[in-house]
Design a protein around this motif. Structure first.
Motif, PDB file in Angstrom:
ATOM      1  N   ALA A  68     -21.061 -29.061  31.518  1.00  0.00           N
ATOM      2  CA  ALA A  68     -21.298 -29.439  30.130  1.00  0.00           C
ATOM      3  C   ALA A  68     -20.230 -30.419  29.677  1.00  0.00           C
ATOM      4  CB  ALA A  68     -21.296 -28.208  29.240  1.00  0.00           C
ATOM      5  N   THR A  70     -18.348 -32.345  26.775  1.00  0.00           N
ATOM      6  CA  THR A  70     -18.088 -32.192  25.341  1.00  0.00           C
ATOM      7  C   THR A  70     -17.046 -33.197  24.866  1.00  0.00           C
ATOM      8  OG1 THR A  70     -16.387 -30.507  25.769  1.00  0.00           O
ATOM      9  CG2 THR A  70     -18.636 -29.729  25.384  1.00  0.00           C
ATOM     10  N   LEU A  75     -21.214 -30.666  22.090  1.00  0.00           N
ATOM     11  CA  LEU A  75     -21.881 -30.832  23.373  1.00  0.00           C
ATOM     12  C   LEU A  75     -22.671 -32.126  23.346  1.00  0.00           C
ATOM     13  CD1 LEU A  75     -22.747 -29.736  26.147  1.00  0.00           C
ATOM     14  CD2 LEU A  75     -24.544 -28.433  24.980  1.00  0.00           C
ATOM     15  N   GLN A 432     -24.301 -22.095  23.946  1.00  0.00           N
ATOM     16  CA  GLN A 432     -23.107 -22.804  24.413  1.00  0.00           C
ATOM     17  C   GLN A 432     -21.823 -22.254  23.790  1.00  0.00           C
ATOM     18  OE1 GLN A 432     -25.538 -24.054  22.544  1.00  0.00           O
ATOM     19  NE2 GLN A 432     -24.883 -25.720  21.204  1.00  0.00           N
ATOM     20  N   ILE A 451     -18.667 -23.026  26.107  1.00  0.00           N
ATOM     21  CA  ILE A 451     -18.567 -24.479  26.220  1.00  0.00           C
ATOM     22  C   ILE A 451     -17.947 -25.100  24.976  1.00  0.00           C
ATOM     23  CG2 ILE A 451     -19.935 -26.597  26.422  1.00  0.00           C
ATOM     24  CD1 ILE A 451     -21.939 -24.883  28.084  1.00  0.00           C
TER      25      ILE A 451
END
Length: 495
Positions: A68, A70, A75, A432, A451
């Motif tokens: 992921a 970011t 995100l 997430q 995340i």
């Protein structure tokens, strides 16, 4: 360049321009010049300005590894993790694109219904209100509380949910949102057999014939479908058994579309055709020919079509069968038992391995089944309904089945018609923002890492359950890993 990109994609089993592409977006990730990009992440920052977190996709029960991307706690992009053992970097459109598309209104504060309208409340006030409603019911057995949890939530949360509502409160209705349809039958059969009978996705890579029954891998579990497509492109024949139009019909060497009967009749006819062709040993040819003709008449599929499929299957040394909700959703154990018997007869199940693979439901469908969260949801007679949805989408079917007179408590990430009717609403984390373990369809226990950091005003489903249990004087200490393997699973669990 187009040539270089074509070679890269071809190495992944996706020739450039192939009409059988899975819309996976891999071309965006491997493009060597940066000429291809997706609209969502375009111009949101250079790689040097972003961070990458390894986690897993929660779009389905395959559990693909992801990275992921970011920036500033947002995100912006999802990439396949090349080192992930499940998917080797490949993602489908659901995991790469749809997972970051959010159009619903986000809930950020607890809500309590007062004078017919929902108003914002503090966490303490919301917890006290719910505890006040549930406590008198929890002191009786069984408690008149219907509790339902999303199978998109971590295994730790699923186990705690069951421990609170079923084990300690003795609620007679505690289940998951899938109601066990993708996983209850396999779970029950493995307990009855006293052994696992399913295999892993790795079996697809070694197969020389593929049978897909009761599943459309072009619309669900698409990475599993990609693996099937790659084998077909390599020359492995495909047999599709589905009464509906299936995305894989055009890829198949033989398609069996019944207009009557059951899947047991189809499997019986296929077995008879295999015997008639001398490809497996069972009853006499005459008896099998009679069975083939009878089943052909019942199912509306010609005997010649069955014979064509039988020749493809019988010529294989390593046949693999993938099955889905078309089998398990029927809730007919005889169909699944028939499928296992058929798999054994053609060599798809051996003494030490299995090429029978179930593409289950949502991310933690198998874990929910292992915890016994498989009952059909029934709210008649319940005075309180507790729905722990997280960022799952509530169905209209679920909405219509709720007892309108019951006090409704919902944990949800987003607003919905269902949420608007609730008496108490707890805002929940998005996928997430949470962390926890997931058991994928092949029994691989994986960890989903957080995340992005959630808003401070929002708490996880798990933390809210702990707060509520403490208010009710209930225990929250449970060995969820031990609970996960208390009963035999349909596939070996690598926990």
């Amino acid at each position: 360049s187009r040539g270089t990109l074509g070679l890269l994609i071809a190495d992944l089993g996706q020739p450039l321009g192939d009409s059988n592409c899975v819309s996976c977006g891999t071309c965006l990730q491997v493009c060597p010049t940066g000429a291809l990009m997706d609209r969502h992440s375009a111009y949101l920052g250079l790689d040097t300005q972003s961070e990458k977190t390894e986690s897993i996709c929660l779009a389905c029960s395959v559990g693909c590894g992801i990275k992921a991307v970011t920036r500033n706690n947002s995100l912006i992009r999802i990439e396949g993790n090349w080192a992930a053992p499940v998917n080797s970097g490949i993602l489908c459109k659901a995991g790469r694109f749809e997972a970051i598309e959010t159009r619903q209104k986000r809930l950020t504060s607890p809500l309590i219904r007062k004078n017919g309208a929902q108003v914002e409340a503090t966490w303490d006030e919301a917890i006290e209100t719910v505890a006040g409603k549930i406590k008198p019911l929890a002191e009786k057995s069984p408690a008149k509380v219907a509790a339902l949890v999303s199978s998109r939530l971590p295994a730790e949360t699923l186990a705690l949910f069951k421990y609170i509502f079923a084990d300690q409160m003795s609620s007679s209705m505690v289940t998951c949102a899938e109601e066990g349809k993708p996983s209850a039958l396999p779970a029950d059969l493995s307990v009855e057999l006293g052994r696992s009978f399913e295999g892993s996705l790795e079996a697809i890579n070694n197969s020389d014939c593929l049978i897909v029954i009761g599943a459309d891998l072009g619309t669900d579990h698409m990475v599993a479908g990609f693996k099937v497509k790659r084998k077909v492109l390599e020359g492995a024949p495909l047999v599709v058994i589905d009464p509906q139009e299936n995305s894989f019909d055009d890829l198949a060497g033989c398609v069996l579309k019944a207009t009557g009967g059951t899947d047991v009749d189809i499997l019986r006819a296929l077995s008879s055709a295999l015997v008639q062709e001398g490809l497996i040993e069972r009853e006499t040819t005459l008896q099998c020919r009679t069975a083939l003709e009878k089943c052909a008449a019942v199912t509306g599929i010609s005997a010649e079509t069955y014979l064509t499929a039988a020749r493809l299957i019988g010529a294989a040394s390593n046949p693999v069968i993938l099955y889905g909700k078309g089998i398990t959703g029927s809730e007919d154990m005889n169909i699944l038992k028939g499928l296992v018997t058929f798999a054994e007869s053609i060599g798809a199940i051996g003494e030490t391995w299995s090429g029978l693979v179930s593409v289950k439901g949502k991310a933690n469908s198998l874990a929910a089944a292992q915890f016994g969260l498989t009952s059909a949801f029934e709210t008649t007679g319940s005075e309180v309904i507790f729905l722990s949805l997280g960022d799952d989408v509530s169905s209209n079917r679920l909405h219509k089945r709720l007892n309108k007179e019951a006090f409704k408590i919902i944990q949800s990430t987003y607003s919905s018609t269902l949420v608007e009717e609730a008496d108490v609403v707890f805002p929940a984390l998005a996928w997430q923002e949470q962390r926890g373990h997931y058991l994928n369809l092949e029994g691989r226990l994986q960890f989903a890492e957080q995340i992005v950091t959630p808003p401070e005003s929002i708490r996880s489903n798990h933390d809210v359950l702990i707060l509520l249990a403490e208010k009710l004087g209930l225990d929250t200490q449970i060995d969820w890993k031990a609970a996960l393997v208390e009963q035999t699973a349909p596939v070996m669990i690598a926990a």
